[in-house]
Design a protein around this motif. Structure first.
Motif, PDB file in Angstrom:
ATOM      1  N   ASP B 138      -6.660  15.497  -1.580  1.00 42.28           N
ATOM      2  CA  ASP B 138      -5.903  15.937  -2.750  1.00 42.28           C
ATOM      3  C   ASP B 138      -6.858  16.046  -3.930  1.00 42.28           C
ATOM      4  N   VAL B 139      -6.677  17.099  -4.694  1.00 45.29           N
ATOM      5  CA  VAL B 139      -7.641  17.451  -5.737  1.00 45.29           C
ATOM      6  C   VAL B 139      -6.893  17.659  -7.055  1.00 45.29           C
ATOM      7  N   VAL B 140      -7.570  17.334  -8.153  1.00 44.88           N
ATOM      8  CA  VAL B 140      -7.019  17.669  -9.477  1.00 44.88           C
ATOM      9  C   VAL B 140      -7.955  18.651 -10.181  1.00 44.88           C
ATOM     10  N   LEU B 141      -7.385  19.463 -11.029  1.00 46.23           N
ATOM     11  CA  LEU B 141      -8.168  20.350 -11.886  1.00 46.23           C
ATOM     12  C   LEU B 141      -8.509  19.597 -13.168  1.00 46.23           C
ATOM     13  N   LEU B 142      -9.783  19.631 -13.558  1.00 43.65           N
ATOM     14  CA  LEU B 142     -10.178  19.002 -14.820  1.00 43.65           C
ATOM     15  C   LEU B 142     -11.022  19.979 -15.629  1.00 43.65           C
ATOM     16  N   ASP B 143     -10.786  19.940 -16.920  1.00 42.60           N
ATOM     17  CA  ASP B 143     -11.544  20.743 -17.873  1.00 42.60           C
ATOM     18  C   ASP B 143     -13.015  20.329 -17.867  1.00 42.60           C
ATOM     19  N   ARG B 144     -13.933  21.293 -17.690  1.00 47.10           N
ATOM     20  CA  ARG B 144     -15.354  20.957 -17.841  1.00 47.10           C
ATOM     21  C   ARG B 144     -15.794  21.052 -19.302  1.00 47.10           C
ATOM     22  N   GLY B 145     -14.993  21.633 -20.145  1.00 46.61           N
ATOM     23  CA  GLY B 145     -15.272  21.619 -21.581  1.00 46.61           C
ATOM     24  C   GLY B 145     -16.102  22.794 -22.071  1.00 46.61           C
ATOM     25  N   TYR B 146     -16.809  23.463 -21.161  1.00 44.87           N
ATOM     26  CA  TYR B 146     -17.673  24.584 -21.547  1.00 44.87           C
ATOM     27  C   TYR B 146     -17.010  25.929 -21.265  1.00 44.87           C
ATOM     28  N   ARG B 147     -17.302  26.917 -22.091  1.00 45.47           N
ATOM     29  CA  ARG B 147     -16.905  28.287 -21.763  1.00 45.47           C
ATOM     30  C   ARG B 147     -17.614  28.732 -20.486  1.00 45.47           C
ATOM     31  N   HIS B 148     -17.118  29.815 -19.876  1.00 41.09           N
ATOM     32  CA  HIS B 148     -17.689  30.265 -18.605  1.00 41.09           C
ATOM     33  C   HIS B 148     -19.105  30.799 -18.771  1.00 41.09           C
ATOM     34  N   ASP B 149     -19.498  31.127 -20.021  1.00 42.17           N
ATOM     35  CA  ASP B 149     -20.772  31.840 -20.211  1.00 42.17           C
ATOM     36  C   ASP B 149     -21.867  30.994 -20.863  1.00 42.17           C
ATOM     37  N   VAL B 150     -21.701  29.664 -20.933  1.00 41.22           N
ATOM     38  CA  VAL B 150     -22.703  28.870 -21.656  1.00 41.22           C
ATOM     39  C   VAL B 150     -24.068  28.854 -20.972  1.00 41.22           C
ATOM     40  N   ALA B 151     -24.107  29.067 -19.656  1.00 38.61           N
ATOM     41  CA  ALA B 151     -25.425  29.091 -19.004  1.00 38.61           C
ATOM     42  C   ALA B 151     -26.282  30.208 -19.583  1.00 38.61           C
ATOM     43  N   ASP B 183     -10.602  14.116  -5.279  1.00 40.20           N
ATOM     44  CA  ASP B 183     -11.700  14.972  -5.750  1.00 40.20           C
ATOM     45  C   ASP B 183     -11.201  15.865  -6.891  1.00 40.20           C
ATOM     46  N   VAL B 184     -12.151  16.641  -7.427  1.00 36.54           N
ATOM     47  CA  VAL B 184     -11.949  17.396  -8.661  1.00 36.54           C
ATOM     48  C   VAL B 184     -12.433  18.828  -8.465  1.00 36.54           C
ATOM     49  N   VAL B 185     -11.715  19.770  -9.058  1.00 34.15           N
ATOM     50  CA  VAL B 185     -12.273  21.097  -9.290  1.00 34.15           C
ATOM     51  C   VAL B 185     -12.330  21.300 -10.800  1.00 34.15           C
ATOM     52  N   PHE B 186     -13.518  21.577 -11.300  1.00 32.12           N
ATOM     53  CA  PHE B 186     -13.675  21.814 -12.737  1.00 32.12           C
ATOM     54  C   PHE B 186     -13.240  23.229 -13.101  1.00 32.12           C
ATOM     55  N   VAL B 187     -12.689  23.350 -14.310  1.00 33.51           N
ATOM     56  CA  VAL B 187     -12.267  24.636 -14.846  1.00 33.51           C
ATOM     57  C   VAL B 187     -12.963  24.810 -16.195  1.00 33.51           C
ATOM     58  N   SER B 188     -13.445  26.019 -16.480  1.00 32.60           N
ATOM     59  CA  SER B 188     -14.092  26.251 -17.772  1.00 32.60           C
ATOM     60  C   SER B 188     -13.055  26.197 -18.886  1.00 32.60           C
ATOM     61  N   SER B 189     -13.513  25.995 -20.114  1.00 35.55           N
ATOM     62  CA  SER B 189     -12.571  25.881 -21.236  1.00 35.55           C
ATOM     63  C   SER B 189     -11.779  27.171 -21.415  1.00 35.55           C
ATOM     64  N   ASP B 190     -12.295  28.281 -20.877  1.00 33.24           N
ATOM     65  CA  ASP B 190     -11.548  29.539 -20.970  1.00 33.24           C
ATOM     66  C   ASP B 190     -10.933  29.941 -19.627  1.00 33.24           C
ATOM     67  N   GLY B 191     -10.717  28.946 -18.761  1.00 33.87           N
ATOM     68  CA  GLY B 191      -9.811  29.169 -17.637  1.00 33.87           C
ATOM     69  C   GLY B 191     -10.395  29.682 -16.330  1.00 33.87           C
ATOM     70  N   PHE B 192     -11.720  29.667 -16.178  1.00 32.50           N
ATOM     71  CA  PHE B 192     -12.290  30.084 -14.898  1.00 32.50           C
ATOM     72  C   PHE B 192     -12.517  28.876 -13.986  1.00 32.50           C
ATOM     73  N   VAL B 193     -12.219  29.068 -12.711  1.00 33.91           N
ATOM     74  CA  VAL B 193     -12.440  28.027 -11.715  1.00 33.91           C
ATOM     75  C   VAL B 193     -13.945  27.917 -11.453  1.00 33.91           C
ATOM     76  N   LEU B 194     -14.469  26.687 -11.428  1.00 27.66           N
ATOM     77  CA  LEU B 194     -15.918  26.491 -11.327  1.00 27.66           C
ATOM     78  C   LEU B 194     -16.317  25.879  -9.978  1.00 27.66           C
ATOM     79  N   GLU B 195     -16.382  24.569  -9.885  1.00 28.85           N
ATOM     80  CA  GLU B 195     -16.902  23.871  -8.701  1.00 28.85           C
ATOM     81  C   GLU B 195     -16.403  22.438  -8.771  1.00 28.85           C
TER      82      GLU B 195
END
Lengths: 293, 293
Positions: B138-151, B183-195
């Motif tokens: 079972d997984v939760v979505l958590l905010d990673r805090g960064y926009r999708h384009d900070v890299a 476990d966790v799936v991170f989401v960008s602050s603007d709503g994109f699924v990350l890792e």
């Protein structure tokens, strides 16, 4: 930096301090490669300045240490034991150098261990004596990437905790050097002025000394607090409030405060020049050096 | 975890590998408290699975290791030396366990040292054998805090580098456990699924297997890449594209991929249930275990 004195804490033991604190050679290898400090940056720390054997603002650092540990869900540090370790190391340091520093660290412990944390207190001296007075610094503004309110919305981002996971802070300082500057002021993704990678900001605006509030997910500055205490005692106006980038660039003078550097005068931010108030900077240094507690 | 085999690398030396790689006791203390791994989380790492003495996907891990080092402005790792160290440790491990793992680490070195980095390769086994087949998670979505384009906009945030500064990843996993998940799936602050904090996501959507692109500041997944290679070979459709949270929650099935766990089936995300495709999960496990390179 030059390691001088190292005490390792036994955090699984209880009872007499003497049983829980052990001096070892400062350069000895004492950490296994499975310690979570080294594998995950999973721990918290503080750095105190030591003058003539006395750590400065120790209780404030112990407060912040406990606050950081709580933010990381670490066991509450046994305050009297940590105080004892730092005071013991400070006394040893006092015999070696009139001015030094102690970094004390709590990690979550060894991945392969019994779950007790790992703790140590390292007394050290800078490799070279600092310039007196230190040269004013050029600073760049860098995006911290987070909104100003993530400490409230997303506590797992650990904003406001002084953790061992400082790779981003170190990368920001390298970016500053690439841009010809010596330090950084972070800005939130929505435009609020935050703090430096290893310092707290104070700006003089319309005659008042202003620092940003900790609800922005920044560290409570122990040196900044003592600077404010001095300014208040001298009849100056101090304030804690949010600053936008235009607010900051419109300031008359700016300082970055940290334990090891004290209050460092800022000469420019992204090329915008500021007044360098040598007289006040020197007075602040004397005030900080005279804390003796 | 159980440390089994430890090699320390001498990164200042050059010439013959034998002179640069030294086996020590796996639980020995080999790091000083001034190593930048322990004080700043300032380094990079990789973890490879070792089956019958053979590290899996080693070249892909070495690629990513070099990429992470570059993002941190570390000296380029001497690839042949690191390969040698991992292969040597893997051969030792093969005599001990049919299945184990090696974590290899490069830190910026000792704060008080000569500027050469610190390197090691630790062979270890999980403390308990994993369930076979592993239970779906079972997984939760958590905010990673960064926009999708900070890299792209803010490279000093080190997104996309596999660094030792993992305190936030560990805090996110604790938050998941508080919420009754594993476990966790991170989401960008603007709503994109990350890792995930230690994994790459694959979602099956309309019959195609989809993973998010690395330009979102996420790690290139070595296990995900090998899963995609298998799926392609079996005639399945794979794609790398951005996913919104509704895209993800509308998926039929989801996996989190990592070296040590392989492809772990996700049972739910924030309470939304997914198909658990036991047959495909087992086929992926066999495919991954058969890589032998």
């Amino acid at each position: 930096m030059q390691p001088l004195v190292l005490y390792v804490l036994d955090l699984a033991a209880d009872g007499a301090f003497e049983r829980c604190v052990r001096r070892v050679e400062a350069r000895d290898a004492v950490l296994s490669v499975t310690d979570l400090s080294a594998t995950r940056g999973d721990g918290v720390f503080e750095t105190v300045v030591v003058i003539d054997g006395t750590p400065q603002a120790l209780e404030e650092h112990l407060d912040r240490f406990a606050r950081s540990a709580a933010l990381l869900d670490l066991p509450e540090p046994r305050r009297d034991l940590w105080r004892h370790a730092v005071l013991t190391a400070a006394a040893d340091l006092g015999a070696l150098r009139p001015r030094a520093a102690i970094k004390f660290v709590l990690s979550r412990g060894d991945e392969a261990g019994d779950g007790a944390g790992t703790g140590w207190a390292l007394g050290f001296a800078p490799s070279a004596p600092p310039a007196a007075p230190p040269a004013p610094i050029d600073v760049v503004l860098l995006d911290r990437g987070y909104r100003h309110d993530v400490a409230q919305t997303s506590p797992w981002l650990l904003q406001g905790a002084k953790t061992l996971s400082y790779a981003v802070n170190m990368a920001a300082l390298r970016e500053a050097r690439r841009r010809g500057a010596q330090d950084v002021v972070f800005v939130s993704s929505d435009g609020f002025v935050l703090e430096g990678p290893t310092s707290t900001l104070i700006a003089r605006i319309d005659g008042a000394y202003v620092t940003p509030p900790t609800d922005l997910g920044i560290l409570p500055g122990t040196t900044q607090a003592d600077v404010f205490a001095g300014l208040r005692a001298w009849g100056e106006q101090v304030a804690t409030r949010r600053l936008s980038v235009p607010d900051l660039l419109g300031a008359d003078a700016v300082w970055l405060c940290s334990s090891t550097r004290g209050a460092a005068a800022v000469r420019s931010i992204d090329g915008t020049p500021f007044t360098v108030d040598d007289a006040l900077t020197a007075r602040l240094r004397d005030h900080l050096d005279a804390r003796k507690k």
